[in-house]
Design a protein around this motif. Structure first.
Motif, PDB file in Angstrom:
ATOM      1  N   ALA A 161       0.831  -1.204   0.000  1.00  0.00           N
ATOM      2  CA  ALA A 161       0.000   0.000   0.000  1.00  0.00           C
ATOM      3  C   ALA A 161       0.872   1.264   0.000  1.00  0.00           C
ATOM      4  CB  ALA A 161      -0.921  -0.005   1.215  1.00  0.00           C
ATOM      5  N   ALA A 162       1.987   1.227   0.728  1.00  0.00           N
ATOM      6  CA  ALA A 162       2.879   2.382   0.772  1.00  0.00           C
ATOM      7  C   ALA A 162       3.515   2.638  -0.580  1.00  0.00           C
ATOM      8  CB  ALA A 162       3.954   2.166   1.833  1.00  0.00           C
ATOM      9  N   LEU A 163       3.994   1.575  -1.241  1.00  0.00           N
ATOM     10  CA  LEU A 163       4.595   1.736  -2.560  1.00  0.00           C
ATOM     11  C   LEU A 163       3.563   2.182  -3.586  1.00  0.00           C
ATOM     12  CD1 LEU A 163       7.007  -1.328  -2.648  1.00  0.00           C
ATOM     13  CD2 LEU A 163       7.619   1.083  -2.432  1.00  0.00           C
ATOM     14  N   ASP A 164       2.362   1.660  -3.476  1.00  0.00           N
ATOM     15  CA  ASP A 164       1.283   2.086  -4.372  1.00  0.00           C
ATOM     16  C   ASP A 164       1.004   3.578  -4.228  1.00  0.00           C
ATOM     17  OD1 ASP A 164       0.957  -0.422  -5.443  1.00  0.00           O
ATOM     18  OD2 ASP A 164      -0.780  -0.946  -4.202  1.00  0.00           O
ATOM     19  N   GLU A 165       1.031   4.051  -2.994  1.00  0.00           N
ATOM     20  CA  GLU A 165       0.779   5.468  -2.726  1.00  0.00           C
ATOM     21  C   GLU A 165       1.868   6.339  -3.349  1.00  0.00           C
ATOM     22  OE1 GLU A 165      -0.769   9.042  -0.998  1.00  0.00           O
ATOM     23  OE2 GLU A 165      -1.662   7.079  -1.409  1.00  0.00           O
ATOM     24  N   ILE A 166       3.103   5.886  -3.267  1.00  0.00           N
ATOM     25  CA  ILE A 166       4.213   6.642  -3.862  1.00  0.00           C
ATOM     26  C   ILE A 166       4.101   6.665  -5.378  1.00  0.00           C
ATOM     27  CG2 ILE A 166       6.716   6.693  -4.164  1.00  0.00           C
ATOM     28  CD1 ILE A 166       6.912   5.390  -1.354  1.00  0.00           C
ATOM     29  N   VAL A 167       3.840   5.498  -5.958  1.00  0.00           N
ATOM     30  CA  VAL A 167       3.734   5.382  -7.414  1.00  0.00           C
ATOM     31  C   VAL A 167       2.566   6.217  -7.936  1.00  0.00           C
ATOM     32  CG1 VAL A 167       3.253   3.793  -9.312  1.00  0.00           C
ATOM     33  CG2 VAL A 167       4.840   3.126  -7.502  1.00  0.00           C
ATOM     34  N   ARG A 168       1.464   6.178  -7.230  1.00  0.00           N
ATOM     35  CA  ARG A 168       0.288   6.945  -7.651  1.00  0.00           C
ATOM     36  C   ARG A 168       0.579   8.446  -7.624  1.00  0.00           C
ATOM     37  NH1 ARG A 168      -5.456   7.457  -4.408  1.00  0.00           N
ATOM     38  NH2 ARG A 168      -6.673   8.367  -6.134  1.00  0.00           N
ATOM     39  N   GLY A 169       1.307   8.886  -6.606  1.00  0.00           N
ATOM     40  CA  GLY A 169       1.664  10.304  -6.541  1.00  0.00           C
ATOM     41  C   GLY A 169       2.561  10.706  -7.686  1.00  0.00           C
ATOM     42  N   GLU A 170       3.573   9.904  -7.979  1.00  0.00           N
ATOM     43  CA  GLU A 170       4.476  10.200  -9.095  1.00  0.00           C
ATOM     44  C   GLU A 170       3.715  10.268 -10.414  1.00  0.00           C
ATOM     45  OE1 GLU A 170       7.938   7.590  -9.249  1.00  0.00           O
ATOM     46  OE2 GLU A 170       9.026   9.403  -8.658  1.00  0.00           O
ATOM     47  N   ALA A 171       2.824   9.315 -10.634  1.00  0.00           N
ATOM     48  CA  ALA A 171       2.087   9.263 -11.898  1.00  0.00           C
ATOM     49  C   ALA A 171       1.221  10.507 -12.084  1.00  0.00           C
ATOM     50  CB  ALA A 171       1.237   7.999 -11.941  1.00  0.00           C
ATOM     51  N   ALA A 172       0.567  10.950 -11.019  1.00  0.00           N
ATOM     52  CA  ALA A 172      -0.308  12.121 -11.111  1.00  0.00           C
ATOM     53  C   ALA A 172       0.496  13.388 -11.391  1.00  0.00           C
ATOM     54  CB  ALA A 172      -1.102  12.267  -9.822  1.00  0.00           C
ATOM     55  N   ILE A 173       1.637  13.529 -10.751  1.00  0.00           N
ATOM     56  CA  ILE A 173       2.462  14.727 -10.963  1.00  0.00           C
ATOM     57  C   ILE A 173       3.069  14.715 -12.362  1.00  0.00           C
ATOM     58  CG2 ILE A 173       4.465  16.024 -10.155  1.00  0.00           C
ATOM     59  CD1 ILE A 173       3.952  14.665  -7.378  1.00  0.00           C
ATOM     60  N   ALA A 174       3.555  13.559 -12.799  1.00  0.00           N
ATOM     61  CA  ALA A 174       4.131  13.452 -14.138  1.00  0.00           C
ATOM     62  C   ALA A 174       3.092  13.798 -15.192  1.00  0.00           C
ATOM     63  CB  ALA A 174       4.674  12.042 -14.355  1.00  0.00           C
ATOM     64  N   GLU A 175       1.857  13.357 -14.998  1.00  0.00           N
ATOM     65  CA  GLU A 175       0.789  13.680 -15.943  1.00  0.00           C
ATOM     66  C   GLU A 175       0.487  15.175 -15.938  1.00  0.00           C
ATOM     67  OE1 GLU A 175      -3.866  12.450 -16.935  1.00  0.00           O
ATOM     68  OE2 GLU A 175      -2.772  11.471 -15.297  1.00  0.00           O
ATOM     69  N   ALA A 176       0.458  15.778 -14.764  1.00  0.00           N
ATOM     70  CA  ALA A 176       0.186  17.214 -14.673  1.00  0.00           C
ATOM     71  C   ALA A 176       1.281  18.031 -15.348  1.00  0.00           C
ATOM     72  CB  ALA A 176       0.052  17.623 -13.210  1.00  0.00           C
ATOM     73  N   LEU A 177       2.519  17.564 -15.272  1.00  0.00           N
ATOM     74  CA  LEU A 177       3.644  18.290 -15.858  1.00  0.00           C
ATOM     75  C   LEU A 177       3.814  18.005 -17.341  1.00  0.00           C
ATOM     76  CD1 LEU A 177       6.385  17.739 -13.094  1.00  0.00           C
ATOM     77  CD2 LEU A 177       5.047  19.811 -13.517  1.00  0.00           C
ATOM     78  N   GLY A 178       2.940  17.219 -17.899  1.00  0.00           N
ATOM     79  CA  GLY A 178       3.105  16.752 -19.275  1.00  0.00           C
ATOM     80  C   GLY A 178       3.480  17.820 -20.277  1.00  0.00           C
ATOM     81  N   GLY A 179       2.896  19.002 -20.177  1.00  0.00           N
ATOM     82  CA  GLY A 179       3.173  20.045 -21.161  1.00  0.00           C
ATOM     83  C   GLY A 179       4.153  21.089 -20.687  1.00  0.00           C
ATOM     84  N   ALA A 180       4.886  20.811 -19.604  1.00  0.00           N
ATOM     85  CA  ALA A 180       5.776  21.830 -19.033  1.00  0.00           C
ATOM     86  C   ALA A 180       7.152  21.836 -19.666  1.00  0.00           C
ATOM     87  CB  ALA A 180       5.919  21.619 -17.526  1.00  0.00           C
ATOM     88  N   GLY A 181       7.456  20.814 -20.442  1.00  0.00           N
ATOM     89  CA  GLY A 181       8.780  20.743 -21.048  1.00  0.00           C
ATOM     90  C   GLY A 181       9.832  20.185 -20.116  1.00  0.00           C
TER      91      GLY A 181
END
Length: 293
Positions: A161-181
């Motif tokens: 559950a802890a690793l899932d929480e970390i991975v989920r956070g990374e995925a959401a931030i990476a998606e949000a930054l998608g157009g930031a260059g």
């Protein structure tokens, strides 16, 4: 008559000796004390060696503790946590829990005004809610890392559950930054600084850089902006350098930051910019829940 002259001479010599002894023991008068500092010469006796003591005067604290002369310091490329080695007078500014509209924007403006860069450890949930603001942080030259998805205490979760929480956070931030260059960096901080040996080892094996804290501003306390700045500066002066923890979700942090940065400059500190050695999340081994198996 000869006897009388000798007696008079003896009395005269005794009088001179008494006067000189009285002068050695004469205390500083109240009038002299009230007139300001009085320089006095003392004698220190050590094994029959006489040494005049240095004149005692109060020395004011120097205006600049360090002398870099520039608030914006060097850029430090980091591949592992062990790479974060700061010199005396160097600080790293980090902001957790954002982005937050009305707060993060103002913090970016304050940093830009001083020409310094910080590291923002974002929550996946916040980046997902405010993707444009997350991209603005990256576009303005700051480093973006992760801080889990929902700011949970990972030490209280199961390993998966802890690793899932970390991975989920990374995925959401990476998606949000998608157009930031600029992609998500491998920097990560544990919420509440709560970690386990397993989690820390797992992240390090996955090429993540765990950002620890040297100086906690405790800006989450309900203190005045002035109190937050004073506490942080006192801890920094005592340590001489370090990674400072702030949060870009509190108005008191927004309010204190311009004066805090000005005081850092006045004291001669320099702000180090952290950047990853590789090109973000796609240039390293990504942590997955399967790594625990």
């Amino acid at each position: 008559m000869g006897v009388a002259v000798r007696v008079l001479r003896a009395l005269f010599v005794i009088g001179l000796l008494g006067a000189s002894l009285g002068a050695c023991a004469k205390p500083v008068s109240q009038k002299e004390l009230s007139g300001g500092p009085v320089a006095t010469q003392e004698r220190l006796v050590t094994n029959s060696t006489f040494k005049a003591a240095v004149t005692r005067v109060e020395q004011p604290m120097p205006e600049r503790i360090f002398t870099t002369g520039k608030l914006s310091g060097r850029t430090l490329q980091v591949g592992t946590t062990a790479d974060i080695i700061l010199r005396p007078g160097e600080v790293v500014l980090t902001f957790d829990d954002g982005p937050r509209p009305g707060k993060t924007n103002a913090i970016l403006d304050a940093l830009d005004a001083r020409g310094v860069k910080a590291t923002f450890l974002m929550l996946g949930s916040s980046a997902k809610a405010y993707p444009e603001l997350a991209r603005q942080v990256a576009q303005r030259g700051h480093t973006v890392g992760s801080h889990t998805y929902g700011h949970v205490d990972l030490s209280k979760l199961s390993r998966q559950a802890a690793l899932d929480e970390i991975v989920r956070g990374e995925a959401a931030i990476a998606e949000a930054l998608g157009g930031a260059g600029k992609g998500l960096s491998p920097f990560f901080r544990f919420p509440y600084l709560a970690q386990t040996g397993f989690l820390r080892t797992s992240l390090l094996q996955g090429d993540m850089v765990v950002l620890d804290v040297d100086i906690d501003s405790k800006d989450y306390f309900r203190d005045t902006p002035e109190a937050v700045a004073a506490r942080t500066l006192a801890r920094l002066d005592a340590r001489g350098s370090g990674v400072i923890l702030f949060h870009d979700i509190h108005q008191r942090t927004v309010d204190m930051l311009p004066a805090f940065l000005a005081e850092l400059d006045a004291r001669g500190y320099s702000v180090v910019r952290l950047v990853p050695k590789n090109s973000g999340v796609f240039g390293r081994s990504v942590i997955t829940a399967e790594m625990m198996q």
